[in-house]
Design an enzyme around this catalytic site. Structure first.
Site, PDB file in Angstrom:
ATOM      1  N   LEU A 170       0.824  -1.215   0.000  1.00 34.82           N
ATOM      2  CA  LEU A 170       0.000   0.000   0.000  1.00 34.82           C
ATOM      3  C   LEU A 170       0.854   1.260   0.000  1.00 34.82           C
ATOM      4  CD1 LEU A 170      -2.637  -1.030   2.698  1.00 34.82           C
ATOM      5  CD2 LEU A 170      -3.044  -0.842   0.250  1.00 34.82           C
ATOM      6  N   GLY A 171       2.026   1.169   0.564  1.00 34.81           N
ATOM      7  CA  GLY A 171       2.865   2.367   0.623  1.00 34.81           C
ATOM      8  C   GLY A 171       4.104   2.113   1.436  1.00 34.81           C
ATOM      9  N   GLY A 173       6.700   4.178   4.306  1.00 35.07           N
ATOM     10  CA  GLY A 173       6.964   5.370   5.111  1.00 35.07           C
ATOM     11  C   GLY A 173       8.401   5.353   5.588  1.00 35.07           C
ATOM     12  N   GLY A 176       9.039   1.841   7.392  1.00 34.59           N
ATOM     13  CA  GLY A 176       8.882   0.535   6.768  1.00 34.59           C
ATOM     14  C   GLY A 176       7.751   0.520   5.781  1.00 34.59           C
ATOM     15  N   VAL A 178       4.022  -0.790   4.099  1.00 35.67           N
ATOM     16  CA  VAL A 178       2.663  -1.079   4.538  1.00 35.67           C
ATOM     17  C   VAL A 178       1.995  -1.931   3.474  1.00 35.67           C
ATOM     18  CG1 VAL A 178       0.462  -0.076   5.256  1.00 35.67           C
ATOM     19  CG2 VAL A 178       2.579   1.136   5.745  1.00 35.67           C
ATOM     20  N   LYS A 193       1.816  -2.882   8.910  1.00 35.46           N
ATOM     21  CA  LYS A 193       3.045  -2.117   8.763  1.00 35.46           C
ATOM     22  C   LYS A 193       4.187  -2.982   9.283  1.00 35.46           C
ATOM     23  CE  LYS A 193       3.387   2.405   9.773  1.00 35.46           C
ATOM     24  NZ  LYS A 193       3.667   3.623  10.574  1.00 35.46           N
ATOM     25  N   ASP A 290       5.189  14.691  14.108  1.00 36.91           N
ATOM     26  CA  ASP A 290       5.458  14.434  12.693  1.00 36.91           C
ATOM     27  C   ASP A 290       4.171  14.584  11.888  1.00 36.91           C
ATOM     28  OD1 ASP A 290       7.046  13.843  10.512  1.00 36.91           O
ATOM     29  OD2 ASP A 290       6.728  11.683  10.682  1.00 36.91           O
ATOM     30  N   ASP A 311       0.838   7.119  12.197  1.00 39.90           N
ATOM     31  CA  ASP A 311       2.289   7.189  12.293  1.00 39.90           C
ATOM     32  C   ASP A 311       2.814   8.024  13.447  1.00 39.90           C
ATOM     33  OD1 ASP A 311       4.854   6.627  11.772  1.00 39.90           O
ATOM     34  OD2 ASP A 311       4.788   7.148   9.657  1.00 39.90           O
ATOM     35  N   THR A 330       9.626  16.180   9.580  1.00 36.33           N
ATOM     36  CA  THR A 330       9.785  16.294   8.134  1.00 36.33           C
ATOM     37  C   THR A 330       9.963  17.774   7.807  1.00 36.33           C
ATOM     38  OG1 THR A 330       8.438  14.360   7.840  1.00 36.33           O
ATOM     39  CG2 THR A 330       8.598  15.836   5.953  1.00 36.33           C
TER      40      THR A 330
HETATM   41  P1  AMP Z   1       3.464   5.325   6.994  1.00 36.57           P
HETATM   42  O1  AMP Z   1       4.587   4.384   7.168  1.00 36.57           O
HETATM   43  O2  AMP Z   1       2.442   5.230   8.090  1.00 36.57           O
HETATM   44  O3  AMP Z   1       3.896   6.734   6.680  1.00 36.57           O
HETATM   45  O4  AMP Z   1       2.670   4.805   5.665  1.00 36.57           O
HETATM   46  C1  AMP Z   1       3.190   4.914   4.361  1.00 36.57           C
HETATM   47  C2  AMP Z   1       2.043   4.885   3.360  1.00 36.57           C
HETATM   48  O5  AMP Z   1       1.352   3.634   3.434  1.00 36.57           O
HETATM   49  C3  AMP Z   1       0.974   5.955   3.615  1.00 36.57           C
HETATM   50  O6  AMP Z   1       1.281   7.180   3.010  1.00 36.57           O
HETATM   51  C4  AMP Z   1      -0.259   5.304   2.994  1.00 36.57           C
HETATM   52  O7  AMP Z   1      -0.278   5.512   1.585  1.00 36.57           O
HETATM   53  C5  AMP Z   1      -0.045   3.823   3.260  1.00 36.57           C
HETATM   54  N1  AMP Z   1      -0.719   3.419   4.497  1.00 36.57           N
HETATM   55  C6  AMP Z   1      -0.218   3.480   5.751  1.00 36.57           C
HETATM   56  N2  AMP Z   1      -1.091   3.011   6.650  1.00 36.57           N
HETATM   57  C7  AMP Z   1      -2.191   2.653   5.961  1.00 36.57           C
HETATM   58  C8  AMP Z   1      -3.475   2.109   6.343  1.00 36.57           C
HETATM   59  N3  AMP Z   1      -3.764   1.861   7.617  1.00 36.57           N
HETATM   60  N4  AMP Z   1      -4.382   1.871   5.370  1.00 36.57           N
HETATM   61  C9  AMP Z   1      -4.074   2.145   4.078  1.00 36.57           C
HETATM   62  N5  AMP Z   1      -2.902   2.650   3.650  1.00 36.57           N
HETATM   63  C10 AMP Z   1      -1.965   2.910   4.578  1.00 36.57           C
END
Ligand code: AMP
Length: 465
Positions: A170-171, A173, A176, A178, A193, A290, A311, A330
């Site tokens: 999904l993404g 950060g 790490g 997700v 995550k 953050d 986060d 950031t």
């Molecule tokens: P983070 O590590 O929390 O910054 O997450 C990095 C990216 O993962 C975010 O910008 C979202 O695009 C995606 N993401 C994080 N948590 C979620 C979640 N609970 N549901 C859906 N996408 C998520």
């Protein structure tokens, strides 16, 4: 398998596909072969609530409007407005037992899409782990495909693997990656995550053990509808896993980038929800530190949507007079007192500054402090000088501009307090905002959700008081 076997070239319109295209009558179907496979070779996980998980057992699987299909889309299980874009036999999935390859063939008039790319009528493509299948339009997703026995079995620790199936990324950060998760017993979506543990315990790395445990400890103590819920955590020697509630609408960053800037009414609804979440954290002695659009997640793609703060990787529990002295965050959203080492300490006011930058960004699509040079960016932030470009701000209300100005005040002691933001005319003049935010919360309360591991309900029923 030759395409001609499954797609007759004279059929110019998939709506007109003859009955011979249906599973029961296709010439290439061998009834004996159909009975032989016993174990599923793949699974289709629904992305629509009314569809069920499909175990792919037979050599072929058809989806379409026809009752003859293995999954027949009807107004009972599919959006009736989209149903007209679905062909009687829309796509076919085939499993080649010899080389274990799985194909998907587009038989439709309006298209079958894999990861938003159209296959093309009469064409086939290989179906792979985590491929998203959409029908009639690239965004009309129906299933995610996962092969059985080949999936990333080892991605999750055993205790999570028993309960969940891991899916697409999904993404990513600072801490790490997700990924999407499906709970096996009901196919409900979650996010996981995964934070790799750093080798050193110097505290310098973003994902030092202390920081990870700090994040987990904080997450476990919070329970608010505008704060992302942590359902479960698990740990291996290499990584920490956090099962989170799934936010289908992506991050605020993606939303702003997509629409360039947000209508003031929508910006206010989102901002109000973030404020309520931050107020909740501050009342519990937690400073986020953050806050930025990447850490604000949206529940749906709808313009009006539930918003949650995520986060806490860089935040730290502070109790009463304890102050934070760690420099983190950031750059564009950093408060001046974090950059300026003449300030020996900083407090929750740093979040108010970040909220001011977020509000500025939502309303104008631009950042108040922006430079490719970190040195110059810090100088801009420390000076607190920014401009509101008239072409971008001319349609924004004076109340909104006034609130931004009171938040982006360099001296933290003179910066507006969160309680004063909540009673600022920009917020209080619109009585529908609080009601809208509460409606959004109620819309997403899932009464059947089990409590999380700390006994807190997964979707909290808190009101915004
Ligand atoms: P983070 O590590 O929390 O910054 O997450 C990095 C990216 O993962 C975010 O910008 C979202 O695009 C995606 N993401 C994080 N948590 C979620 C979640 N609970 N549901 C859906 N996408 C998520």
């Amino acid at each position: 398998m030759a395409l001609a076997e499954i797609f007759h070239p004279n059929n110019s319109d998939a709506e007109e596909l003859a009955d011979t295209q249906t599973p029961s009558t296709c010439t290439f179907l061998d009834s004996q072969e159909i009975q032989t496979p016993k174990q599923a070779w793949g699974k289709l996980y629904p992305t629509i609530i009314r569809l069920k998980t499909v175990d792919l057992i037979e050599r072929q699987f058809f989806l379409g409007r026809s009752k003859e299909c293995d999954v027949s889309l009807t107004s009972d299980n599919f959006n009736p407005n989209c149903l007209k874009t679905i062909s009687k036999t829309h796509f076919l999935i085939t499993h080649d037992e010899n080389d274990e390859t799985v194909y998907i063939t587009d038989l439709s008039k309006n298209g079958t899409f894999i990861n938003e790319t159209q296959i093309g009528r009469g064409k086939k493509t290989i179906l792979q782990n985590d491929d998203e299948i959409a029908v009639g339009g690239k965004k009309v997703k129906v299933y995610i495909y996962k092969p059985v026995g080949k999936s990333e079995d080892t991605y999750l620790p055993t205790e999570l693997r028993r309960e969940y199936e891991v899916s697409k990324k999904l993404g990513e950060g600072g801490c790490g990656e997700v990924r999407l998760l499906f709970r096996k017993n009901d196919c409900k979506e979650f996010a996981v995550k995964r934070i790799l543990k750093s080798k050193t315990e110097s505290g310098k790395s973003l994902n030092s053990l202390t920081r990870i445990h700090n994040e987990i400890a904080i997450l476990k103590t919070v329970s608010h509808p505008n704060i992302l819920s942590t359902i479960k955590t698990a740990e291996t020697d290499e990584a920490v896993f956090m099962v989170l509630e799934y936010m289908n609408g992506g991050s605020l960053q993606e939303r702003i980038r997509f629409s360039e800037k947000l209508p003031e009414r929508i910006a206010k609804l989102i901002f109000y929800q973030i404020l309520i979440g931050v107020q909740y954290l501050h009342l519990r002695g937690i400073t986020h530190r953050d806050l930025k659009p990447e850490n604000i997640l949206l529940k749906t793609d709808n313009e009006e949507t539930l918003v949650k703060i995520a986060d806490f990787g860089l935040s730290k529990l502070i109790v009463n007079s304890t102050v934070m002295t760690t420099t983190c965050g950031t750059p564009n959203f950093l408060a001046p007192e974090i950059i300026d080492n003449r300030y020996q300490k900083y407090t929750q006011e740093v979040d108010i500054w970040s909220l001011g930058v977020i509000l500025f960004y939502m309303l104008s699509g631009q950042l108040p402090f922006q430079s490719d040079s970190l040195h110059y960016l810090f100088r801009l932030i420390l000076s607190g000088e920014y401009s509101m470009d008239e072409t971008l701000w001319c349609l924004i209300s004076n109340d909104a501009k006034d609130l931004v100005k009171h938040m982006l005040v360099v001296d933290p002691e003179k910066r507006i307090k969160i309680s004063d933001i909540l009673s600022h005319p920009w917020i209080t003049n619109d009585s529908s905002i609080k009601r809208n935010a509460e409606d959004l919360i109620n819309l997403h309360v899932d009464k059947d959700d089990p409590p999380n591991e700390d006994g807190l309900p997964e979707a909290k029923r808190a009101r915004l008081d």
